[in-house]
Enzyme design. Structure first.
Site, PDB file in Angstrom:
ATOM      1  N   CYS A 231      42.648  36.923  42.305  1.00  0.00           N
ATOM      2  CA  CYS A 231      43.775  37.151  42.429  1.00  0.00           C
ATOM      3  C   CYS A 231      44.031  38.393  43.505  1.00  0.00           C
ATOM      4  O   CYS A 231      43.893  38.261  44.554  1.00  0.00           O
ATOM      5  CB  CYS A 231      44.641  37.559  41.157  1.00  0.00           C
ATOM      6  SG  CYS A 231      46.407  37.394  41.361  1.00  0.00           S
TER       7      CYS A 231
ATOM      8  N   GLU B 125      42.932  31.244  37.950  1.00  0.00           N
ATOM      9  CA  GLU B 125      42.477  32.709  37.150  1.00  0.00           C
ATOM     10  C   GLU B 125      43.024  32.323  35.830  1.00  0.00           C
ATOM     11  O   GLU B 125      44.073  31.851  35.269  1.00  0.00           O
ATOM     12  CB  GLU B 125      43.328  33.675  37.604  1.00  0.00           C
ATOM     13  CG  GLU B 125      43.253  35.053  36.980  1.00  0.00           C
ATOM     14  CD  GLU B 125      44.006  36.238  37.314  1.00  0.00           C
ATOM     15  OE1 GLU B 125      43.784  37.359  37.117  1.00  0.00           O
ATOM     16  OE2 GLU B 125      44.960  35.994  38.102  1.00  0.00           O
TER      17      GLU B 125
ATOM     18  N   LYS C  66      35.513  40.347  37.911  1.00  0.00           N
ATOM     19  CA  LYS C  66      36.638  41.071  39.035  1.00  0.00           C
ATOM     20  C   LYS C  66      36.219  42.492  39.396  1.00  0.00           C
ATOM     21  O   LYS C  66      35.768  43.162  38.581  1.00  0.00           O
ATOM     22  CB  LYS C  66      37.906  40.831  38.512  1.00  0.00           C
ATOM     23  CG  LYS C  66      38.927  41.480  39.531  1.00  0.00           C
ATOM     24  CD  LYS C  66      40.332  41.020  38.889  1.00  0.00           C
ATOM     25  CE  LYS C  66      41.584  41.080  39.929  1.00  0.00           C
ATOM     26  NZ  LYS C  66      42.991  40.791  39.458  1.00  0.00           N
TER      27      LYS C  66
END
Length: 360
Positions: free
Chosen positions: A305, A199, A254
């Protein structure tokens, strides 16, 4: 309130919380023994069952802190270290109140069952990392499914160790970028078909840096590249995964953001909180759905994540997940271990294979 806070109750609740949390810390330090974990948990629940209902709120207070004390560590990088103790106390108080409310069930076996299987339904701001059944999966009280094999591709997973205080340092970013290309070129030399970087491996809005994009596009003719970076579209910032393949690239944003880390979940106070604590920082914008993409005809779920620990991700159809994380926000802590346990638990439960590239 004094009846909840005498010395005996404090000691008893601490001992119970310690036994119920020890397996998590043993696993963190590399001691993952099913027999040992099972014994500690049995002792913890034995004491929990024998204890007076009056100490249950204190057990909730201490065990939640043992599990989640690290949450406030990210505030160090906003110049807000003074908030960390308040965050820790707030976590303890929240779960202390939950355990206090559980005492109204009266029957201890019901409280224990809720403790093990019901905490997963309590999700403050969508956060559901405090679920005890995840730890049970490393004992003899849990039956594991057979793991599925990896995808029929040669995939290189890159792990990095860049401290968070360096990661966004403008003088250090060129070094990070240079190292990223070294990782990619080495993967090409080793004949990998896919290389995955963590990330924000490129800590900048990558879609605005044409020279870097062109270089990555050229390299993607030799190897498929998956990397994390920011993107800036329509005056909005996104935490994104970039897929470079056959000289072209796509961006996948995301979907599930971190509360108070990537967005302020209290809409009525969002601007005020950002102004006071985050120097008028702009929230990230979430994608409307989870993303997926194909590599050589094989479909992968994209996860960045926090998303890879969300059960909703595992309800999606593709059986392969490529996840990228930056855990340096919470270093040093048990966060990475708890994240790993959650990934193992969900991937086994839903029969997924997870590739995970991490910056520690």
């Amino acid at each position: 309130m004094k009846r909840y806070f005498n010395t005996y109750y404090l000691k008893s609740s601490l001992i119970i919380s310690l036994f119920l949390s020890l397996p998590l810390y043993f696993i963190h330090f590399g001691i993952d023994n099913k027999a040992l974990n099972s014994i500690f948990i049995l002792i913890g629940f034995y004491f929990f069952y024998k204890a007076d209902l009056k100490i249950y709120p204190l057990v909730g207070f201490f065990i939640s802190i043992f599990w989640l004390w690290w949450i406030g560590l990210s505030f160090r990088y906003y110049g807000l270290s003074f908030i960390i103790p308040f965050v820790i106390i707030a976590i303890g108080l929240f779960y202390g109140i939950i355990f206090y409310l559980l005492t109204f069930l009266r029957y201890k076996i019901l409280i224990i069952l809720f403790f093990i299987f019901g905490l997963q339904f309590i999700k403050p701001f969508g956060f559901d990392w405090f679920r005890y059944d995840v730890l049970l999966s490393h004992t003899y009280f849990y039956i594991q499914n057979k793991s599925i094999p990896p995808a029929p591709l040669k995939i290189k997973i890159i792990h990095t160790k860049i401290p968070q205080d360096k990661k966004w340092d403008k003088t250090f970013i060129p070094i990070e970028i240079e190292n990223n290309f070294k990782y990619i070129n080495k993967a090409i030399e080793e004949n990998y078909e896919v290389v995955v970087l963590p990330e924000t491996a490129f800590p900048l809005p990558l879609d605005k840096y044409k020279k870097i994009l062109e270089k990555l596009q050229n390299l993607s003719k030799k190897i498929t590249i998956i990397t994390g970076a920011l993107s800036y579209q329509n005056n909005k910032y996104y935490n994104s995964t970039y897929l470079f393949q056959n000289g072209k690239f796509k961006i996948f944003n995301k979907h599930i953001l971190v509360p108070f880390g990537e967005y302020i979940p209290i809409s009525c106070c969002k601007n005020l909180i950002n102004k006071i604590f985050f120097n008028n920082a702009q929230d990230y914008t979430p994608a409307p759905n989870f993303s997926k993409y194909k590599i050589q005809g094989i479909t992968f779920l994209n996860a960045i994540c926090y998303e890879v620990t969300n059960e909703k991700l595992y309800l999606q159809k593709p059986k392969y997940i490529i996840a990228i994380s930056n855990n340096a926000w919470f270093y040093p802590s048990i966060e990475k271990t708890l994240q790993k346990l959650l990934i193992e638990f969900y991937s086994n439960k839903y029969q997924k294979y997870v590739y995970h590239s991490i910056n520690y």
